[in-house]
Design a protein around this motif. Structure first.
Motif, PDB file in Angstrom:
ATOM      1  N   ALA A   1      49.426  14.912  27.667  1.00 21.94           N
ATOM      2  CA  ALA A   1      48.274  15.726  27.286  1.00 21.94           C
ATOM      3  C   ALA A   1      47.095  15.446  28.218  1.00 21.94           C
ATOM      4  CB  ALA A   1      47.896  15.438  25.848  1.00 21.94           C
ATOM      5  N   LEU A   2      46.959  14.210  28.613  1.00 17.71           N
ATOM      6  CA  LEU A   2      45.837  13.806  29.464  1.00 17.71           C
ATOM      7  C   LEU A   2      46.076  14.054  30.945  1.00 17.71           C
ATOM      8  CD1 LEU A   2      44.752  10.342  28.012  1.00 17.71           C
ATOM      9  CD2 LEU A   2      43.303  12.362  28.262  1.00 17.71           C
ATOM     10  N   TYR A   3      47.306  13.856  31.387  1.00 14.60           N
ATOM     11  CA  TYR A   3      47.507  13.765  32.829  1.00 14.60           C
ATOM     12  C   TYR A   3      48.472  14.758  33.444  1.00 14.60           C
ATOM     13  CZ  TYR A   3      44.988   9.476  32.149  1.00 14.60           C
ATOM     14  OH  TYR A   3      44.031   8.573  31.820  1.00 14.60           O
ATOM     15  N   ASP A   4      49.160  15.567  32.647  1.00 14.20           N
ATOM     16  CA  ASP A   4      50.170  16.441  33.227  1.00 14.20           C
ATOM     17  C   ASP A   4      49.528  17.676  33.851  1.00 14.20           C
ATOM     18  OD1 ASP A   4      52.425  17.639  34.042  1.00 14.20           O
ATOM     19  OD2 ASP A   4      53.101  18.249  32.062  1.00 14.20           O
ATOM     20  N   LYS A   5      48.897  17.478  34.992  1.00 17.83           N
ATOM     21  CA  LYS A   5      48.192  18.574  35.642  1.00 17.83           C
ATOM     22  C   LYS A   5      48.963  19.108  36.862  1.00 17.83           C
ATOM     23  CE  LYS A   5      44.214  18.233  33.252  1.00 17.83           C
ATOM     24  NZ  LYS A   5      44.566  17.120  32.359  1.00 17.83           N
ATOM     25  N   GLY A   6      50.141  18.571  37.071  1.00 13.89           N
ATOM     26  CA  GLY A   6      50.949  19.047  38.185  1.00 13.89           C
ATOM     27  C   GLY A   6      50.419  18.660  39.564  1.00 13.89           C
ATOM     28  N   PHE A   7      49.623  17.564  39.602  1.00 10.40           N
ATOM     29  CA  PHE A   7      49.046  17.146  40.878  1.00 10.40           C
ATOM     30  C   PHE A   7      49.981  16.279  41.716  1.00 10.40           C
ATOM     31  CE2 PHE A   7      44.545  17.456  38.910  1.00 10.40           C
ATOM     32  CZ  PHE A   7      44.522  18.806  39.190  1.00 10.40           C
ATOM     33  N   THR A   8      51.135  15.938  41.174  1.00 13.84           N
ATOM     34  CA  THR A   8      52.035  15.040  41.913  1.00 13.84           C
ATOM     35  C   THR A   8      53.433  15.662  41.996  1.00 13.84           C
ATOM     36  OG1 THR A   8      52.585  13.806  39.898  1.00 13.84           O
ATOM     37  CG2 THR A   8      50.745  12.975  41.203  1.00 13.84           C
ATOM     38  N   PRO A   9      53.529  16.795  42.730  1.00 12.24           N
ATOM     39  CA  PRO A   9      54.792  17.556  42.757  1.00 12.24           C
ATOM     40  C   PRO A   9      55.980  16.767  43.337  1.00 12.24           C
ATOM     41  CG  PRO A   9      53.209  18.398  44.390  1.00 12.24           C
ATOM     42  CD  PRO A   9      52.460  17.459  43.500  1.00 12.24           C
ATOM     43  N   ILE A  10      55.708  15.913  44.318  1.00  9.59           N
ATOM     44  CA  ILE A  10      56.839  15.179  44.904  1.00  9.59           C
ATOM     45  C   ILE A  10      57.390  14.175  43.896  1.00  9.59           C
ATOM     46  CG2 ILE A  10      57.515  13.560  46.745  1.00  9.59           C
ATOM     47  CD1 ILE A  10      55.479  15.153  48.524  1.00  9.59           C
ATOM     48  N   ALA A  11      56.496  13.484  43.215  1.00 10.10           N
ATOM     49  CA  ALA A  11      56.941  12.539  42.181  1.00 10.10           C
ATOM     50  C   ALA A  11      57.730  13.270  41.099  1.00 10.10           C
ATOM     51  CB  ALA A  11      55.745  11.818  41.579  1.00 10.10           C
ATOM     52  N   GLU A  12      57.294  14.473  40.748  1.00 13.84           N
ATOM     53  CA  GLU A  12      58.007  15.251  39.720  1.00 13.84           C
ATOM     54  C   GLU A  12      59.416  15.591  40.178  1.00 13.84           C
ATOM     55  OE1 GLU A  12      55.914  18.693  38.190  1.00 13.84           O
ATOM     56  OE2 GLU A  12      54.081  17.493  37.927  1.00 13.84           O
ATOM     57  N   LYS A  13      59.524  16.007  41.437  1.00 16.82           N
ATOM     58  CA  LYS A  13      60.831  16.406  41.962  1.00 16.82           C
ATOM     59  C   LYS A  13      61.774  15.197  42.028  1.00 16.82           C
ATOM     60  CE  LYS A  13      62.808  18.260  46.228  1.00 16.82           C
ATOM     61  NZ  LYS A  13      62.861  17.139  47.177  1.00 16.82           N
ATOM     62  N   VAL A  14      61.270  14.095  42.570  1.00 13.48           N
ATOM     63  CA  VAL A  14      62.118  12.900  42.700  1.00 13.48           C
ATOM     64  C   VAL A  14      62.570  12.430  41.319  1.00 13.48           C
ATOM     65  CG1 VAL A  14      62.206  10.487  43.456  1.00 13.48           C
ATOM     66  CG2 VAL A  14      61.064  12.197  44.887  1.00 13.48           C
ATOM     67  N   SER A  15      61.626  12.419  40.376  1.00 10.88           N
ATOM     68  CA  SER A  15      61.939  11.973  39.020  1.00 10.88           C
ATOM     69  C   SER A  15      63.041  12.825  38.373  1.00 10.88           C
ATOM     70  CB  SER A  15      60.657  12.010  38.176  1.00 10.88           C
ATOM     71  OG  SER A  15      60.951  11.762  36.835  1.00 10.88           O
ATOM     72  N   SER A  16      63.085  14.105  38.717  1.00  7.69           N
ATOM     73  CA  SER A  16      64.104  15.000  38.148  1.00  7.69           C
ATOM     74  C   SER A  16      65.462  14.846  38.815  1.00  7.69           C
ATOM     75  CB  SER A  16      63.694  16.468  38.306  1.00  7.69           C
ATOM     76  OG  SER A  16      62.439  16.682  37.767  1.00  7.69           O
ATOM     77  N   ASN A  17      65.459  14.357  40.071  1.00  6.20           N
ATOM     78  CA  ASN A  17      66.707  14.352  40.841  1.00  6.20           C
ATOM     79  C   ASN A  17      67.347  12.979  41.018  1.00  6.20           C
ATOM     80  OD1 ASN A  17      66.337  17.059  41.147  1.00  6.20           O
ATOM     81  ND2 ASN A  17      65.613  16.952  43.259  1.00  6.20           N
ATOM     82  N   ILE A  18      66.636  11.936  40.599  1.00 10.93           N
ATOM     83  CA  ILE A  18      67.108  10.607  40.985  1.00 10.93           C
ATOM     84  C   ILE A  18      67.937   9.931  39.900  1.00 10.93           C
ATOM     85  CG2 ILE A  18      65.224   9.116  40.181  1.00 10.93           C
ATOM     86  CD1 ILE A  18      65.311   8.243  43.352  1.00 10.93           C
TER      87      ILE A  18
END
Ligand SMILES: *Cc1c(COP(=O)(O)O)cnc(C)c1O
Length: 370
Positions: A326-343
């Protein structure tokens, strides 16, 4: 007992060796409160790591919390979302605001090119993580910290036994924090430590891990209880004797994985960085579903059917957890999001049999091209 393969298996010293070493505790009845074995382990670790100051703690998380507290920081702290949730919790529990910086797509550590744009007049520190033992861009972080007068505390939980340019990776920054949890390369069952460079900071840490007590009648600050006891210190003394051998065995497992996964389009594993002596703590693999035609979740499933329990480290991303989204999910870290989904972190530990490694690789390879 079952025959499932987990991501790691705790290293233990020979039973008799540990039992022999704890016998004197039945004479002394001194089980905790910075006893002789606490002292001995601190000395042994200083020697092994080649560092000047170390303070043992009850676990890595409290080491992180107190390392931050002892620095008397205020305001905002720039950190990475691609880590174990402990890093962020420690920042929040110190009343600080984490500012998440995206990660480098190759090493998964904080992208130092993106730090400066996040600095405000409220920024007081950078808390990067040497994730999977991949060493952060230490030089760039040091340059930024000096330019803006920021403290640097490394979460070095994954780096035990690693060196960068011949120095312990945990010797960088104003402080570095190690975890000696049972699942880490080196363990004291539960445990951790802070490595630092100034004795006054060490006095502050000592006070904080012992209720804020400065002397028998002087209690002048709000402390916690984060002391390591003698049983665990002895576990640490015993395990330290075998750590180099353990790392050599891990290296062979790493190499076996590489041999069996090399040159597969859509599969990315971590290379050993230049100037780094690795501890081979983890074997994370990124699966590119667009190239492979299947995703990380499929691999997790297939391995599980084969009795192999890989782990989605680190997923969900910190900014996607129920606790922080709620506080931080602003989509400012797209690479971290992608790696987290694929690793997916595959099993690796000193005594992992090579035929299991080959079996794991065969499960993956078998699904490629049909
Ligand atoms: C394990 C770990 C911690 C916490 O250490 P504990 O000893 O389990 O409390 C903190 N940060 C990272 C990156 C870790 O992997």
């Amino acid at each position: 007992m079952n025959n499932n393969i987990n991501i790691t298996r705790t290293s233990m010293p020979p039973y008799e060796e540990y039992i022999e070493m704890i016998k004197p505790l039945w004479e002394s009845h001194w089980l905790t409160n910075m006893g002789v074995y606490h002292q001995e382990l601190e000395n042994n670790l200083k020697k092994y790591l080649g560092v000047q100051y170390i303070s043992l703690m009850t676990n890595g998380h409290m080491a992180l919390e107190l390392a931050i507290q002892a620095m008397h920081l205020k305001g905002e702290v720039i950190t990475t979302p691609f880590t174990f949730v402990s890093t962020t919790h420690a920042i929040i529990r110190n009343g600080l605001k984490p500012i998440f910086c995206d990660i480098d797509p190759v090493t998964y550590t904080i992208d130092t090119k993106k730090i400066e744009s996040l600095i405000t007049e409220k920024t007081s520190a950078i808390i990067p993580v040497h994730v999977y033992g991949q060493v952060c861009n230490i030089e760039a972080i040091e340059t930024i910290a000096q330019k803006y007068n920021l403290k640097v505390i490394y979460d070095a939980a994954h780096t035990f036994g690693e060196t960068y340019k011949g120095k312990a990776v945990s010797n960088f920054g104003d402080a570095s924090v190690l975890s000696f949890h049972a699942t880490k390369v080196y363990n004291t069952i539960e445990g951790g430590a802070v490595i630092f460079h100034h004795s006054e900071y060490g006095e502050e840490l000592y006070r904080l891990k012992n209720f804020g007590i400065r002397s028998q009648i002087l209690i002048d600050g709000v402390g916690s209880n984060a002391k390591m006891d003698e049983f665990r210190a002895i576990m640490g003394i015993c395990n330290l004797k075998y750590i180099d051998y353990e790392i050599v065995k891990r290296k062979a497992i790493y190499q076996c994985y590489i041999e069996n996964l090399v040159n597969i389009p859509g599969i990315k594993y971590l290379d050993i960085q230049e100037d780094v002596k690795s501890n081979y703590a983890y074997f994370p693999v990124e699966f590119d579903s667009e190239i492979l035609g299947f995703d990380r979740e499929c691999v997790l499933e297939w391995l599980m059917e084969d009795g192999v329990y890989a782990r989605r480290y680190f997923y969900p991303l910190i900014t996607k957890t129920d606790c922080y989204k709620a506080l931080y999910d602003k989509g400012f870290t797209p690479i971290a999001e992608k790696v987290s989904s694929n690793i997916l972190a595959l099993p690796i530990y000193a005594d992992l049999p090579f035929d299991i490694v080959k079996r794991i690789c065969n499960v993956i390879r078998g699904k490629i091209n049909g």
